[in-house]
Design an enzyme around this catalytic site. Structure first.
Site, short mmCIF file in Angstrom:
data_model
loop_
_atom_site.label_atom_id
_atom_site.label_comp_id
_atom_site.label_asym_id
_atom_site.label_seq_id
_atom_site.Cartn_x
_atom_site.Cartn_y
_atom_site.Cartn_z
N SER A 165 3.02 -1.94 10.51
CA SER A 165 4.46 -1.99 10.81
C SER A 165 5.08 -3.35 10.51
O SER A 165 5.96 -3.81 11.24
CB SER A 165 4.73 -1.55 12.25
OG SER A 165 4.30 -0.22 12.45
N GLU A 173 -5.86 -4.73 10.52
CA GLU A 173 -4.85 -3.70 10.76
C GLU A 173 -5.22 -2.91 12.01
O GLU A 173 -6.04 -1.99 11.95
CB GLU A 173 -4.77 -2.73 9.58
CG GLU A 173 -4.34 -3.37 8.28
CD GLU A 173 -3.70 -2.34 7.36
OE1 GLU A 173 -2.56 -2.55 6.95
OE2 GLU A 173 -4.35 -1.33 7.04
N ASN A 214 0.87 -1.17 0.00
CA ASN A 214 0.00 0.00 0.00
C ASN A 214 0.91 1.23 0.00
O ASN A 214 1.44 1.60 1.04
CB ASN A 214 -0.89 -0.02 1.26
CG ASN A 214 -1.72 1.24 1.39
OD1 ASN A 214 -1.80 2.05 0.46
ND2 ASN A 214 -2.34 1.43 2.55
N GLU A 233 -7.23 4.93 7.24
CA GLU A 233 -7.06 6.35 6.87
C GLU A 233 -8.27 6.86 6.10
O GLU A 233 -8.66 8.01 6.23
CB GLU A 233 -5.75 6.52 6.08
CG GLU A 233 -4.54 6.40 7.00
CD GLU A 233 -3.30 5.83 6.34
OE1 GLU A 233 -3.18 5.84 5.11
OE2 GLU A 233 -2.42 5.34 7.10
N GLY A 238 2.03 2.48 10.72
CA GLY A 238 2.99 3.57 10.55
C GLY A 238 3.68 4.00 11.84
O GLY A 238 4.31 5.06 11.87
N LYS A 281 0.14 4.24 -0.44
CA LYS A 281 -0.52 5.45 0.05
C LYS A 281 -0.23 6.61 -0.93
O LYS A 281 -0.16 6.37 -2.13
CB LYS A 281 -0.09 5.77 1.48
CG LYS A 281 -0.23 4.52 2.38
CD LYS A 281 -0.13 4.81 3.83
CE LYS A 281 -0.29 3.50 4.61
NZ LYS A 281 -0.36 3.67 6.04
N HIS A 304 -9.65 1.21 4.34
CA HIS A 304 -8.42 1.43 5.10
C HIS A 304 -8.72 2.43 6.22
O HIS A 304 -9.53 3.35 6.04
CB HIS A 304 -7.32 1.96 4.18
CG HIS A 304 -5.99 2.03 4.86
ND1 HIS A 304 -5.64 3.06 5.69
CD2 HIS A 304 -4.94 1.17 4.86
CE1 HIS A 304 -4.42 2.83 6.17
NE2 HIS A 304 -3.98 1.68 5.68
#
Ligand code: PGA
Length: 256
Positions: free
Chosen positions: A215, A169, A9, A99, A175, A11, A97
């Site tokens: 991560s 996730e 991904n 985000e 991150g 991003k 996701h």
């Protein structure tokens, strides 16, 4: 036996030249790799270029998008539809996701509509679920994930669920470098598989691939892959560099 799937991904990273350079470096490093499905999910602007560059890999490395509109076409300024993703060569699409959920207000229901639409366009959704740190500390991990799964798989057929990819996730692990303990990730993912079994039956539960994300790095991927219910990873930061992502793909091949 489920084939693990590792997805990059990217991003909002990489220009066209950076994306092309990545693929050029990456493909030779995974040329002989078997026993793992690989997908690269660049930003929309690089889908075409990455798709062309991946053609050389003759389907061994799939193309995916990071989001999709639920509508096929129309007056939806700034959106990209499933048929457009299919047209550019996508096999996968990441949906829900964290985000997208937290920064762009995507509700559980909208994510479910997108997942359903993705199947309608013959795209494989990577449905992301996961709890925030506050939810985890409040003991709500299971209930949050069940709520996201219920809406995310609403009205799907058993066959569709069997083809889907689910990415667990935990939001606090994305991150941050604070990856979830592999045994804890296994416990949650076993719970997700159990939920799929209760709702869609044993065959779907056996077939659905469930990734861990948050991560994941070359040095921890094998700890996740050693868990019986974890079928790969959704990788952000460590998928931006070809050598690092290739090492993760190699580390995902099941031993024995
Ligand atoms: P990360 O991101 O690997 O950088 O933690 C994972 C993701 O957001 O899918």
């Amino acid at each position: 036996m489920r084939i693990p799937v590792i997805a990059a991904n990217w991003k909002m990273h990489k220009t066209l030249s950076e994306a092309a350079q990545f693929v050029k470096e990456f493909l030779p490093q995974v040329a002989g790799l078997e026993g793992v499905d690989i997908a690269i999910c660049p930003p929309f602007t690089a889908l075409g270029a990455v798709g062309w560059a991946l053609a050389e890999a003759k389907g061994r490395v799939g193309l995916g998008a990071q989001n999709m509109a639920k509508e096929a076409q129309g007056a939806f300024t700034g959106e990209v539809s499933g048929p457009m993703l299919k047209d550019v060569g996508c096999t996968y699409v990441i949906l829900g996701h964290s985000e997208r959920r937290s920064l762009f207000g995507e509700s559980d229901e909208l994510v479910g509509e997108k997942v359903r639409a993705a199947f309608g366009y013959d795209l494989i959704p990577i449905l992301c679920v996961g709890e925030t740190l506050a939810e985890r500390e409040a003991g709500q991990t299971d209930s949050v994930i069940r709520r996201q799964l219920l809406a995310g798989t609403d009205q799907l057929s058993t066959a569709q669920v069997a083809r889907a990819v689910i990415a667990y996730e935990p939001v606090w692990a994305i991150g941050t470098g604070k990856n979830c303990n592999p045994a804890d990730a296994q416990a949650t993912i076993e719970g997700i598989r159990g939920w799929v079994g209760d709702r869609f039956g044993a065959e779907a539960a056996k077939a659905v691939r469930i990734q861990y994300g948050g991560s994941v790095k070359p040095n921890n991927v094998s700890d996740y892959m050693a868990q019986p219910d974890i079928d790969g990873a959704l990788v952000g930061g460590a998928a931006l560099e070809a050598g690092s992502f290739a090492a993760i793909c190699a580390g995902a091949v099941r031993k024995g």
